[in-house]
Scaffold this motif. Structure first.
Motif, PDB file in Angstrom:
ATOM      1  N   LEU A 141      30.535 -60.911   8.656  1.00 36.29           N
ATOM      2  CA  LEU A 141      29.485 -61.925   8.507  1.00 36.29           C
ATOM      3  C   LEU A 141      28.850 -62.150   9.827  1.00 36.29           C
ATOM      4  O   LEU A 141      27.572 -62.071   9.837  1.00 36.29           O
ATOM      5  CB  LEU A 141      30.202 -63.189   8.026  1.00 36.29           C
ATOM      6  N   ILE A 142      29.542 -62.226  10.714  1.00 36.46           N
ATOM      7  CA  ILE A 142      28.723 -62.416  12.381  1.00 36.46           C
ATOM      8  C   ILE A 142      27.976 -61.083  12.672  1.00 36.46           C
ATOM      9  O   ILE A 142      27.038 -61.264  13.192  1.00 36.46           O
ATOM     10  CB  ILE A 142      29.892 -62.682  13.303  1.00 36.46           C
ATOM     11  N   ALA A 143      28.657 -59.965  12.262  1.00 33.63           N
ATOM     12  CA  ALA A 143      28.059 -58.723  12.654  1.00 33.63           C
ATOM     13  C   ALA A 143      26.664 -58.775  11.854  1.00 33.63           C
ATOM     14  O   ALA A 143      25.518 -58.377  12.448  1.00 33.63           O
ATOM     15  CB  ALA A 143      28.715 -57.450  12.369  1.00 33.63           C
ATOM     16  N   ASP A 144      26.716 -58.904  10.714  1.00 36.12           N
ATOM     17  CA  ASP A 144      25.509 -58.871   9.932  1.00 36.12           C
ATOM     18  C   ASP A 144      24.200 -60.044  10.268  1.00 36.12           C
ATOM     19  O   ASP A 144      23.006 -60.016  10.283  1.00 36.12           O
ATOM     20  CB  ASP A 144      25.778 -59.213   8.426  1.00 36.12           C
ATOM     21  N   ALA A 145      25.052 -61.219  10.764  1.00 37.94           N
ATOM     22  CA  ALA A 145      24.132 -62.191  11.225  1.00 37.94           C
ATOM     23  C   ALA A 145      23.353 -62.215  12.519  1.00 37.94           C
ATOM     24  O   ALA A 145      22.328 -62.788  12.800  1.00 37.94           O
ATOM     25  CB  ALA A 145      24.886 -63.861  11.154  1.00 37.94           C
ATOM     26  N   LEU A 146      24.093 -61.280  13.406  1.00 35.96           N
ATOM     27  CA  LEU A 146      23.375 -61.115  14.774  1.00 35.96           C
ATOM     28  C   LEU A 146      22.371 -60.181  14.710  1.00 35.96           C
ATOM     29  O   LEU A 146      22.601 -59.170  13.859  1.00 35.96           O
ATOM     30  CB  LEU A 146      24.620 -60.632  15.677  1.00 35.96           C
ATOM     31  N   PRO A 147      21.133 -60.236  15.464  1.00 38.94           N
ATOM     32  CA  PRO A 147      20.111 -59.488  15.229  1.00 38.94           C
ATOM     33  C   PRO A 147      20.074 -58.276  16.207  1.00 38.94           C
ATOM     34  O   PRO A 147      19.080 -57.616  16.403  1.00 38.94           O
ATOM     35  CB  PRO A 147      19.091 -60.500  15.785  1.00 38.94           C
ATOM     36  N   GLU A 148      21.296 -58.109  16.901  1.00 35.58           N
ATOM     37  CA  GLU A 148      21.442 -56.941  18.028  1.00 35.58           C
ATOM     38  C   GLU A 148      22.897 -56.487  17.870  1.00 35.58           C
ATOM     39  O   GLU A 148      23.756 -56.919  17.570  1.00 35.58           O
ATOM     40  CB  GLU A 148      20.989 -57.463  19.308  1.00 35.58           C
ATOM     41  N   LYS A 149      23.165 -55.200  18.232  1.00 35.45           N
ATOM     42  CA  LYS A 149      24.262 -54.628  18.414  1.00 35.45           C
ATOM     43  C   LYS A 149      24.844 -54.926  19.696  1.00 35.45           C
ATOM     44  O   LYS A 149      24.053 -54.860  20.740  1.00 35.45           O
ATOM     45  CB  LYS A 149      24.069 -53.021  18.433  1.00 35.45           C
ATOM     46  N   LEU A 150      25.920 -55.150  19.937  1.00 32.80           N
ATOM     47  CA  LEU A 150      26.631 -55.629  21.155  1.00 32.80           C
ATOM     48  C   LEU A 150      27.967 -55.069  21.462  1.00 32.80           C
ATOM     49  O   LEU A 150      28.302 -54.491  20.724  1.00 32.80           O
ATOM     50  CB  LEU A 150      26.906 -57.149  20.964  1.00 32.80           C
ATOM     51  N   SER A 151      28.238 -55.359  22.471  1.00 36.86           N
ATOM     52  CA  SER A 151      29.423 -54.672  23.316  1.00 36.86           C
ATOM     53  C   SER A 151      30.564 -55.259  22.435  1.00 36.86           C
ATOM     54  O   SER A 151      30.411 -56.190  21.919  1.00 36.86           O
ATOM     55  CB  SER A 151      29.771 -54.702  24.629  1.00 36.86           C
TER      56      SER A 151
END
Length: 215
Positions: free
Chosen positions: A52-62
């Motif tokens: 859910l949070i991965a899909d909500a975020l607008p960028e790829k993070l460490s």
């Protein structure tokens, strides 16, 4: 013969979409992102907090940065008290009737166990669920069948004598993977077309329709 019904939580027993949306947006604001509409969140809900949070975020993070955002979301959600959450109309009456028909009831959610326990204690503690499982290191997210099969083993129920009721593709696939019949809850967050594409064949427009299917 023992028989059981395993219910999904978000979008099936409880309308949690408003509180989840508010908690996601509070997290996004804290990290300087734009917020999402409730329909944006509806489209990505159902596969556990991490996705859910991965899909909500607008960028790829460490990994470290992602964990910070996930932990922030969980903290905000758990502290919120879920003021907008409520059982769907008719759910209480349906679960009581299923118990009258001899079904043992359980909950299997992709929500983290701590969050699952909190909303269960606040909204469902008198519904009579024998087991309430959320996601943990021991219980993998649906559509992995291990959570459903664990519940059935604990209840002493064979898969062919059980139903899963859920509003998401993950619930349909869990049923297929576990050999358990799935009833698709169309009052939740997915359409009949989406659930049929995942393999769904049994559909309930409203909670009371479950009583015509789970006899």
């Amino acid at each position: 013969m023992k028989k059981a019904v395993i219910f999904d939580l978000d979008g099936t027993l409880l309308d949690t979409l408003g509180d989840i949306t508010d908690s996601i947006n509070a997290m996004l604001i804290e990290f300087g992102y734009r917020t999402l509409s409730i329909e944006n969140v509806r489209a990505i809900i159902g596969s556990g907090a991490k996705k859910l949070i991965a899909d909500a975020l607008p960028e790829k993070l460490s990994d470290d940065e992602f964990v910070k955002r996930l932990e922030t979301y969980n903290r905000i959600y758990n502290a919120s008290g879920s003021p907008k959450t409520k059982p769907f109309d008719g759910i209480r009456e349906v679960t009581q009737e299923l118990k009258n028909r001899g079904y043992t009831l359980a909950v299997l959610s992709n929500k983290p166990q701590r969050s699952t326990d909190k909303v269960n204690e606040k909204y469902l503690k008198d519904f009579g669920f024998e087991l309430v499982l959320g996601q943990s290191e021991k219980i993998k997210c649906k559509p992995d069948p291990s959570g459903a099969l664990y519940i059935l083993k604990e209840l002493g129920v064979n898969p062919e004598n059980a139903f899963i009721v859920g509003d998401g593709e993950t619930d349909v696939m869990t049923g297929l993977n576990a050999g358990v019949k799935c009833v698709c809850a169309l009052w939740g967050n997915r359409t009949e077309e989406q659930l049929a594409a995942a393999g769904g064949t049994l559909f309930a427009e409203k909670p009371s329709d479950l009583l015509d299917i789970i006899l």
